[in-house]
Design a protein around this motif. Structure first.
Motif, PDB file in Angstrom:
ATOM      1  N   GLU A 241       1.527  -1.152  -0.482  1.00 25.56           N
ATOM      2  CA  GLU A 241      -0.292   0.284  -0.188  1.00 25.56           C
ATOM      3  C   GLU A 241       0.484   1.095  -0.298  1.00 25.56           C
ATOM      4  O   GLU A 241       0.357   1.905  -0.978  1.00 25.56           O
ATOM      5  CB  GLU A 241      -0.933  -0.132   1.135  1.00 25.56           C
ATOM      6  N   ALA A 242       1.731   0.967   0.685  1.00 24.61           N
ATOM      7  CA  ALA A 242       3.011   2.157   0.925  1.00 24.61           C
ATOM      8  C   ALA A 242       3.112   2.634  -0.080  1.00 24.61           C
ATOM      9  O   ALA A 242       4.050   3.770  -1.089  1.00 24.61           O
ATOM     10  CB  ALA A 242       3.433   2.402   2.181  1.00 24.61           C
ATOM     11  N   ALA A 243       4.239   1.264  -0.638  1.00 24.81           N
ATOM     12  CA  ALA A 243       5.122   1.762  -2.124  1.00 24.81           C
ATOM     13  C   ALA A 243       4.399   2.006  -3.804  1.00 24.81           C
ATOM     14  O   ALA A 243       4.474   1.827  -4.562  1.00 24.81           O
ATOM     15  CB  ALA A 243       5.974  -0.297  -2.280  1.00 24.81           C
ATOM     16  N   GLY A 317      17.551  -7.118   6.067  1.00 18.34           N
ATOM     17  CA  GLY A 317      19.130  -6.967   6.718  1.00 18.34           C
ATOM     18  C   GLY A 317      19.890  -5.656   6.023  1.00 18.34           C
ATOM     19  O   GLY A 317      20.837  -5.675   6.450  1.00 18.34           O
ATOM     20  N   GLU A 318      19.053  -5.991   4.397  1.00 17.77           N
ATOM     21  CA  GLU A 318      20.053  -5.066   3.641  1.00 17.77           C
ATOM     22  C   GLU A 318      19.586  -3.616   3.577  1.00 17.77           C
ATOM     23  O   GLU A 318      20.770  -2.899   3.967  1.00 17.77           O
ATOM     24  CB  GLU A 318      19.900  -5.587   2.011  1.00 17.77           C
ATOM     25  N   PHE A 319      18.852  -3.376   4.453  1.00 17.35           N
ATOM     26  CA  PHE A 319      18.714  -1.454   4.896  1.00 17.35           C
ATOM     27  C   PHE A 319      19.254  -1.264   5.841  1.00 17.35           C
ATOM     28  O   PHE A 319      19.719  -1.603   7.001  1.00 17.35           O
ATOM     29  CB  PHE A 319      17.022  -1.837   4.755  1.00 17.35           C
ATOM     30  N   THR A 334      14.752  -0.660  -4.859  1.00 16.54           N
ATOM     31  CA  THR A 334      14.049  -1.490  -5.767  1.00 16.54           C
ATOM     32  C   THR A 334      14.447  -2.999  -4.643  1.00 16.54           C
ATOM     33  O   THR A 334      14.132  -4.390  -4.153  1.00 16.54           O
ATOM     34  CB  THR A 334      15.436  -2.294  -6.462  1.00 16.54           C
ATOM     35  N   LYS A 335      15.120  -2.980  -3.165  1.00 20.61           N
ATOM     36  CA  LYS A 335      14.331  -3.647  -2.114  1.00 20.61           C
ATOM     37  C   LYS A 335      13.509  -4.193  -1.667  1.00 20.61           C
ATOM     38  O   LYS A 335      12.920  -5.271  -1.288  1.00 20.61           O
ATOM     39  CB  LYS A 335      15.859  -2.649  -1.260  1.00 20.61           C
ATOM     40  N   TYR A 340       8.646  -7.295  -1.116  1.00 18.10           N
ATOM     41  CA  TYR A 340       7.140  -7.338  -1.540  1.00 18.10           C
ATOM     42  C   TYR A 340       7.552  -8.794  -2.587  1.00 18.10           C
ATOM     43  O   TYR A 340       6.419  -9.279  -2.792  1.00 18.10           O
ATOM     44  CB  TYR A 340       6.966  -6.294  -2.166  1.00 18.10           C
ATOM     45  N   ASP A 341       8.353  -9.079  -3.234  1.00 18.20           N
ATOM     46  CA  ASP A 341       8.215 -10.096  -4.353  1.00 18.20           C
ATOM     47  C   ASP A 341       7.664 -11.888  -3.879  1.00 18.20           C
ATOM     48  O   ASP A 341       7.276 -12.764  -3.664  1.00 18.20           O
ATOM     49  CB  ASP A 341       9.187 -10.194  -4.847  1.00 18.20           C
TER      50      ASP A 341
END
Length: 370
Positions: A241-243, A317-319, A334-335, A340-341
Motif C-alpha cells: 500500500e505504501a509502495a 537486513g540489507e536496509f 528496489t529492495k 514484496y515479491d
C-alpha cells in the motif's frame, strides 16, 4: 483469495499435513498409521507453549517493565531518558507484532476477538486520528482530563505519537514531554496500562486454554489460515500500500502509509512478523508446524517456505536506513520490491502449494465465495 482460504475445508488442511499416500495417507477421517491424534496434539501443545504463550509472556513482561519505568520518573526527563523510552517502544512493537502475526485466540474466545484493534488499529481505524485526540487533550486547561482520552488513543498507535510526535527530534520530544506538568507522560501511562491489560488477557488465554489442542483438525485449519492472512497483511497493507504496488494505490507511493511512519520503525515491525512465521515454519529446537509437516509428506513445501522466510529476512537486513527513506513519490527502492515479491511467493507457497497438494479445483475455491 484470503476469504476463500479462510473458508477452506478441514479436508484440505488434514491432507496437506498428511501428504499424499504412503503410511500417512488420508482415510477420510484422520491420518492413517500410528496414533496421529496424539502426535498432532503434542505438536500443537509445543506450538502453544513455545510460540503463542512464550511470545505473549515476553510482551507482558516488556510492558510491565515500561510501566515501572514510566512510574519512576519524579522530575523532568533527560534526553537520554526520552531516547530510552523510544527504544522501549521498539521492543513493544517487536514483541506485539510477534503475538499479532500468529494470533489465534480470537478463534476460541469471542471475548478476545477485538483484542488486536484494542492494542493498535493500523488499517482498521483510519477514520480516527489519534494525534488529533492527543493534541486536543493536551490543549485542555488544567490537569489531565482522562475521560477525554479516547480508547483508540490508549493503544500502540497512541504510544507512538506520544513518544515521537511528527518525527520530532529527541530534544523536541523532551520539551513536549516535560511541558505542562508532563501531561503527555500521563497519557502515555494510560496507553501502556491499557495495552498491558489486554496483553495479560492474551497471555492468560494461551496459558489456560485447552481448546487449541483439543480439536486437532480445526486448529490446523485455523493455524494455516492465520499464516496466510498474516502474510497477506504483511505484503499488501504493510508494504504494498505504501509502495504503490497494490491496485488501490498503484503508482502512487507514499511513505506516510507505512504502519510506523512517525517512529520510522516499520522495518522492525516487518522483521518481527517474519520471525514469528519462522518460529512456526522454521527449524527450531522444539516441535512446530514445519517439523510436523515435513515428517508427514510436505517436506518440499516446508523447504520452500523456509527459503522464502530466510530470503525475506536477508533483504530486511540489507536496509541501512528506515523503510520510508526508500519510498518517495518519484521512486521506490528496489529492495522494497524484492521484499514484496519474496513475501508474495511466501503467500503462494502457503496457499497455492497447499491447494496443489490437495489437487483442488478452481470451482471448489469459487464455491467458497470469492
Amino acid at each position: 483469495m484470503i476469504q476463500k482460504l479462510a473458508k477452506s475445508t478441514l479436508l484440505g488442511v488434514v491432507l496437506f499435513f498428511g501428504g499424499c499416500g504412503g503410511d500417512n495417507a488420508y482415510d477420510g477421517t484422520n491420518l492413517v498409521g500410528g496414533n496421529p491424534s496424539s502426535v498432532q496434539g503434542d505438536v500443537l501443545a509445543s506450538i502453544q507453549k513455545n510460540i503463542l504463550l512464550n511470545n505473549a509472556t515476553t510482551l507482558v513482561e516488556n510492558l510491565n517493565e515500561v510501566q515501572s519505568t514510566l512510574n519512576s520518573f519524579e522530575q523532568n526527563l533527560s534526553s537520554a531518558e526520552v531516547q530510552s523510552l523510544q527504544s522501549d517502544f521498539v521492543n513493544i512493537i517487536e514483541n506485539w507484532k510477534k503475538v499479532e502475526a500468529i494470533y489465534v485466540a480470537s478463534e476460541y474466545d469471542s471475548a478476545l476477538r477485538t483484542m488486536p484493534i484494542n492494542m493498535d488499529f493500523f488499517n482498521k481505524g483510519k477514520n480516527f486520528d489519534v494525534a488529533t485526540n492527543i493534541d486536543y487533550v493536551l490543549g485542555l486547561n488544567g490537569s489531565l482530563q482522562t475521560a477525554q482520552v479516547k480508547k483508540t488513543t490508549k493503544t500502540v498507535t497512541g504510544i507512538e505519537y506520544l513518544l515521537f510526535a511528527n518525527q520530532a527530534s529527541i530534544e523536541e520530544m523532551k520539551a513536549l514531554i516535560n511541558q505542562d506538568s508532563q501531561k503527555r507522560l500521563e497519557i502515555m501511562k494510560l496507553a501502556v496500562a491499557n495495552v498491558y491489560d489486554n496483553a495479560l488477557l492474551i497471555q492468560a488465554f494461551y496459558k489456560e486454554d485447552v481448546k487449541f489442542i483439543s480439536n486437532v483438525e480445526d486448529t490446523l485449519n485455523i493455524l494455516v489460515n492465520t499464516l496466510v492472512q498474516s502474510t497477506f497483511d504483511l505484503r499488501e497493507l504493510r508494504i504494498g500500500e505504501a509502495a504503490g504496488f497494490i491496485f488501490k494505490t498503484k503508482d502512487d507511493p507514499k511513505a506516510e502509509r507505512l504502519e510506523y511512519f512517525r517512529s520510522k520503525k516499520s522495518l522492525e515491525a516487518i522483521k518481527a512478523i517474519l520471525l514469528a512465521h519462522q518460529e512456526v515454519m522454521g527449524q527450531q529446537s522444539f516441535e512446530n508446524l514445519a517439523s510436523f509437516a515435513s515428517s508427514n509428506g510436505a517436506d518440499a513445501v516446508v523447504k520452500k517456505i523456509q527459503a522464502n522466510l530466510s530470503n525475506a529476512l536477508a533483504i530486511v537486513g540489507e536496509f541501512s536506513t528506515p523503510l520510508q527513506n526508500g519510498i518517495t513519490p518519484a521512486s521506490v527502492d528496489t529492495k522494497i520490491k524484492r521484499l514484496y515479491d519474496e513475501i508474495t511467493d511466501l503467500q503462494k507457497n502457503y496457499f497455492e502449494s497447499l491447494i496443489n497438494a490437495l489437487e483442488l479445483t478452481p470451482d471448489i475455491i469459487e464455491a467458497d465465495g470469492d
